[in-house]
Design an enzyme around this catalytic site. Structure first.
Site, short mmCIF file in Angstrom:
data_model
loop_
_atom_site.label_atom_id
_atom_site.label_comp_id
_atom_site.label_asym_id
_atom_site.label_seq_id
_atom_site.Cartn_x
_atom_site.Cartn_y
_atom_site.Cartn_z
N LYS A 1 67.39 -0.78 16.47
CA LYS A 1 67.68 -0.06 15.39
C LYS A 1 66.31 0.39 14.93
CE LYS A 1 71.90 -0.93 14.08
NZ LYS A 1 72.92 0.13 14.02
N LYS B 1 83.05 3.73 31.41
CA LYS B 1 83.84 3.44 30.44
C LYS B 1 84.40 4.36 29.38
CE LYS B 1 82.41 -0.67 29.21
NZ LYS B 1 82.62 -2.10 28.07
N LYS C 1 82.93 5.73 22.37
CA LYS C 1 83.20 6.48 21.15
C LYS C 1 82.47 8.03 21.31
CE LYS C 1 81.35 3.31 18.37
NZ LYS C 1 81.06 2.38 17.27
#
Ligand code: TRP
Length: 329
Positions: free
Chosen positions: A111, A194, A197
């Site tokens: 982050k 996979k 988003k």
């Protein structure tokens, strides 16, 4: 019977990968365990969403999980910010969480890299809030993806430390819930790996048919098979995987043999796949919209969830305060 708890990101709109993966398991699991599912809308604040989006994001994910089959009468489905007990426990746990160990957390370090302009203390103590979410209901099992394994490890550490510091065996140590073989991994449309988003890779349950067609038509393929019975490269195999999941066996067979005798036209396959996806998602999308527009129902669900979650949370908090030495006058 195990207590299983799962946190849902408030910006995590569901794609087919989630639907056939974790969510399908949640729907089944809710009948076999004492389940808590909640929308982690306090965690969302660590990235400073706009106030005008926050409520709508929560409403959307809630509608999607309900449409996908979470039953609020069976499981406890609630919004994190409706349960103030979580925050009180978070404060108490913060006193026994050390800055050094929090700074070393992978998700925190990531982050900092992603939002260097907003390294707030909430980001640092994110694992403590997550721990509070989990242990406030004495959860035995927590289904988490790879990226959350360390946070769950921290939750175990904080729970264990609490027990050790106060000489009690109060908190259970939450274990990862393993779906094992039941977890279907749906591939994405960008050729590798996979469904996720990222742009163009995922098909969302709420996507309109026109969007689905566009995404599928743009899916990565190759130049086509050159020899009879050749093995499929990953991007093509991925499309077949989706076809397997969503089309009839006849359709799958038709395209599979067309691939093997080199007569396949990917355009035809994609058109068929898009329509089969649309057939599958349309009733779900309609259910999502119906739920989303039914404020009375949503209010009822959320209130019921808050009530059940608070009953469980306040019991824990009462006992924790007692252990810490807070006494009534
Ligand atoms: N951090 C989780 C995520 O990003 C969401 C979450 C918050 C969570 N609290 C939790 C998951 C407690 C499991 C248990 O996906």
């Amino acid at each position: 019977m195990d207590t299983v708890l799962s946190g849902i990101r408030s910006t995590g709109n569901l794609h087919l990968g989630n639907y056939f993966g974790a969510v399908k398991n949640f729907v089944k699991m809710q009948h076999e365990n004492r389940c808590f599912f909640f929308v982690a809308d306090y965690h969302a604040l660590t990235t400073h969403p706009k106030p005008e989006n926050l409520h709508d994001n929560i409403k959307k994910v809630l509608s999607e999980y309900l449409a996908a089959g979470l039953d609020p009468e069976v499981a406890t489905l609630y919004i994190q910010s409706d349960v103030p007990e979580i925050i009180e426990l978070y404060l108490l746990l913060n006193m026994n969480a050390y800055v050094g160990e929090l700074e070393r957390t992978t998700t925190f370090k990531e982050k900092i890299r992603k939002q260097p302009e907003n390294v707030n203390a909430g980001l640092l103590t994110y694992p403590v809030l997550m721990c509070s979410d989990i242990i406030i209901h004495q959860a035995d099992k927590v289904p988490v993806g790879k990226d959350q394994e360390q946070n769950l490890e921290m939750a175990r550490k904080f729970a264990k430390r609490f027990n050790h510091m106060y000489g009690v065996e109060y908190f259970k140590l939450p274990e990862p819930y393993n779906f094992g073989d039941e977890l279907v991994k749906v591939p994405g449309l960008d050729g590798t790996g996979k469904m996720g988003k990222s742009d163009g890779n995922g098909i969302f349950l709420a996507d309109e048919p026109s969007v689905i067609r566009k995404k599928v038509m743009r899916a990565v393929t190759d130049a086509g098979p050159k020899e009879v019975n050749s093995t499929m490269p990953e991007p093509v195999a991925n499309l077949f995987y989706l076809l397997d999941l969503l089309s009839t066996p006849d359709t799958v067979e038709h395209f599979r043999s067309a691939y093997h005798d080199c007569s396949i036209r990917y355009g035809d396959l994609k058109k068929q796949l898009a329509e089969d996806i649309i057939n599958f998602t349309t009733p779900i999308r309609e259910r999502i919209n119906d739920i989303y527009n039914d404020s009375d129902y949503l209010r009822k669900v959320v209130n019921m969830g808050a009530e059940k979650a608070r009953a469980s949370a306040s019991k824990t908090l009462r006992e924790v305060r007692e252990i810490l030495g807070y006494r009534p006058f």
